[in-house]
Design a protein around this motif. Structure first.
Motif, PDB file in Angstrom:
ATOM      1  N   THR A  82     -13.332   0.019 -15.199  1.00  0.00           N
ATOM      2  CA  THR A  82     -12.116   0.823 -15.064  1.00  0.00           C
ATOM      3  C   THR A  82     -11.322   0.773 -16.362  1.00  0.00           C
ATOM      4  OG1 THR A  82     -12.017   0.393 -12.698  1.00  0.00           O
ATOM      5  CG2 THR A  82      -9.986   1.136 -13.748  1.00  0.00           C
ATOM      6  N   SER A  97     -12.946   5.183 -13.876  1.00  0.00           N
ATOM      7  CA  SER A  97     -14.096   4.288 -14.077  1.00  0.00           C
ATOM      8  C   SER A  97     -15.278   5.028 -14.675  1.00  0.00           C
ATOM      9  CB  SER A  97     -14.531   3.669 -12.743  1.00  0.00           C
ATOM     10  OG  SER A  97     -13.535   2.809 -12.267  1.00  0.00           O
ATOM     11  N   ASP A 109      -5.848   5.578 -14.060  1.00  0.00           N
ATOM     12  CA  ASP A 109      -7.053   4.774 -14.281  1.00  0.00           C
ATOM     13  C   ASP A 109      -8.287   5.582 -13.891  1.00  0.00           C
ATOM     14  OD1 ASP A 109      -5.320   2.752 -14.909  1.00  0.00           O
ATOM     15  OD2 ASP A 109      -5.793   1.506 -13.173  1.00  0.00           O
ATOM     16  N   ILE A 128      -9.266  -2.424 -20.319  1.00  0.00           N
ATOM     17  CA  ILE A 128     -10.092  -2.220 -19.136  1.00  0.00           C
ATOM     18  C   ILE A 128      -9.678  -3.217 -18.058  1.00  0.00           C
ATOM     19  CG2 ILE A 128     -12.050  -1.323 -20.453  1.00  0.00           C
ATOM     20  CD1 ILE A 128     -13.425  -4.082 -19.945  1.00  0.00           C
ATOM     21  N   ARG A 129     -10.033  -2.912 -16.844  1.00  0.00           N
ATOM     22  CA  ARG A 129      -9.834  -3.822 -15.712  1.00  0.00           C
ATOM     23  C   ARG A 129     -11.173  -4.481 -15.464  1.00  0.00           C
ATOM     24  NH1 ARG A 129      -5.520  -6.026 -13.556  1.00  0.00           N
ATOM     25  NH2 ARG A 129      -5.695  -6.398 -11.347  1.00  0.00           N
ATOM     26  N   ASP A 175      -6.644  -7.305 -16.479  1.00  0.00           N
ATOM     27  CA  ASP A 175      -6.632  -6.369 -17.614  1.00  0.00           C
ATOM     28  C   ASP A 175      -7.101  -7.094 -18.854  1.00  0.00           C
ATOM     29  OD1 ASP A 175      -5.659  -4.465 -15.961  1.00  0.00           O
ATOM     30  OD2 ASP A 175      -3.664  -4.380 -16.854  1.00  0.00           O
ATOM     31  N   ARG A 189      -7.854   1.694 -18.467  1.00  0.00           N
ATOM     32  CA  ARG A 189      -6.424   1.880 -18.256  1.00  0.00           C
ATOM     33  C   ARG A 189      -5.834   2.416 -19.553  1.00  0.00           C
ATOM     34  NH1 ARG A 189      -4.024  -2.607 -14.404  1.00  0.00           N
ATOM     35  NH2 ARG A 189      -4.123  -0.962 -12.883  1.00  0.00           N
TER      36      ARG A 189
END
Length: 82
Positions: free
Chosen positions: A16, A26, A24, A76-77, A82, A18
């Protein structure tokens, strides 16, 4: 825990992204057993996301050729952080 799927015999995981002022989203990535902490994206994806260029790093490819790779920054997650 990170869950993924197998597509055409390749293990994949969603990552994912951000980005500032955007929702958001993916992208599915193939898992590389030699993962070094960086993700490779096609130049078109970098341009669409507007990722800022940081610097270039030298890299040695599997065919033993030496290249310079452009490094861009994104948040990114990953595994809930994060």
């Amino acid at each position: 825990m990170i869950s993924g799927t197998v597509i055409d015999g390749r293990a994949t995981v969603p990552v994912t992204f951000r980005l500032p002022n955007r929702p958001d989203f993916s992208i599915e990535f193939v898992i590389d057993t030699g993962f070094t902490g960086s993700l490779c994206l096609p130049p078109e994806a970098i341009a669409v996301m507007g990722l800022p260029f940081e610097f270039e790093i030298p890299a040695n490819l599997a065919n033993n050729s030496d290249v310079f790779l452009k490094v861009h920054t994104a948040t990114i997650r990953w595994n809930g952080e994060d």
